[in-house]
Design an enzyme around this catalytic site. Sequence first.
Site, PDB file in Angstrom:
ATOM      1  N   GLU A  15      -3.506   7.626  -3.771  1.00  0.00           N
ATOM      2  CA  GLU A  15      -3.900   6.530  -2.869  1.00  0.00           C
ATOM      3  C   GLU A  15      -3.400   5.184  -4.132  1.00  0.00           C
ATOM      4  OE1 GLU A  15      -7.634   4.846  -1.094  1.00  0.00           O
ATOM      5  OE2 GLU A  15      -6.118   4.440   0.427  1.00  0.00           O
ATOM      6  N   TYR A  58       1.097  -0.996  -0.010  1.00  0.00           N
ATOM      7  CA  TYR A  58      -0.014   0.191  -0.144  1.00  0.00           C
ATOM      8  C   TYR A  58       0.864   1.124  -0.266  1.00  0.00           C
ATOM      9  CZ  TYR A  58      -2.779   3.538   1.539  1.00  0.00           C
ATOM     10  OH  TYR A  58      -3.726   4.526   2.297  1.00  0.00           O
TER      11      TYR A  58
END
Length: 414
Positions: free
Chosen positions: A256, A168
């Site tokens: 993101e 991530y």
Amino acid sequence: MLATSLLFLLRFHANMATSMASQAAARGLRAASFRHLFLDKVKCTTVSPRRWLNLQEYQSKKLMQESGVAVQRFYVADSASEALKAAKRLNAKEIVLKAQILAGGRGKGVFDSGLKGGVHLTKDPAVVGELAKKMLGFNLTTKQTPKDGVKVKTVMVAEALDISRETYFAILMDRSCNGPVMVGSPQGGMDIEEVAASTPELIFKEIIDIFEGVRDDQALRMAANLGFKGPLQRQAADQIKRLYDLFLKVDATQVEVNPLGETPEGQVVCFDAKINFDDNAEFRQKAVFAMDDMTESDPTEMEAAKWDLKYIGLDGNIACFVNGAGLAMATCDIIDLHGGKPANFLDLGGGVKERQVYEAFKLLTADPKCNGRDEAHMKTFVSSLQRNRLSYFIFMFMVTMETISCKCSQHIQD
Ligand SMILES: *[C@@H]1O[C@H](CO)[C@@H](O)[C@H](O)[C@H]1NC(C)=O
């Protein structure tokens, strides 16, 4: 009485993991500072006053591509024959076909053509053509779309890549750092809030100096923290720097990437990205904001956005007219608790003006699910309030407290 009500309200706030809040979240009511959750450990449920610009997946991928970020090879098609051509042109071992709508949950969605699933994997380009025929021009319903679904006008045909490891990575504007911050975790592909809650030691953070940009040692350290080894570390660091270039170039408040993955062939690839843009930069990001597709939005929500009202339509029949996002959520929850169903979430917001109050009344009274009220009557009522600002604020306070206290006392009596 007042003290009891307030206590009650606070308690409600404390465990607001409720149907209403999650429903609103799913419908795109974004908590502007939601990401701060794992940065500060302070949950802040500020709600943005405006509708956010949402890009389709292919549009985000195009922006990334333009900044040299590694994404899967892809084409966009708006007809079955184009999709077929694209699939052949890709010349990939495996192809992924994805319906382009803004709502999430596409994979498990259903088309009104009968086709199940808005995302399909195949090795055969001919199958892409067949599937696209059952996607384009049909409505796709997912758990995040309205119940009749959303019409699919575009599909993305992309090369399917294997992922051997998922991480991530995000860059966001962080108020507590007064600037951009990189956040990463070797635990990608899943809900990052969950990772932050259960294994906070797996969340890594690097504060970026806005004048200096991402330093090489920072990018390499983040790449190492993300678990990239050997030559992949350099590759990941370069991707991180390019993502930061993109972040600056488009005036993002958040980029993101989840997952930022690694393939068995030893490539670092951004598999999925969500970009949030700074509304204040609209004047210089004309090309980005021109991509805004309003056709998926609810017309009432669009009208509300025009007046800067935080409005989200819900399924019930009790209209809510509230000042303050927290109170609005609490009010909806209290209605829910007592077996009613709110027809909407509406937060008038702090600096609300007479006209906005009037428009809000208009939206609510126009809702066929609720009992209507005379519009002229409302107008007189609001302007008489406006003549005296104090009484207006008292009115707001009373409306809110009234709702809460009568519901609370009812609850206490129960
Ligand atoms: C398909 O979705 C659109 C919104 O995109 C909606 O207006 C329309 O009524 C839906 N059509 C059907 C047949 O459900």
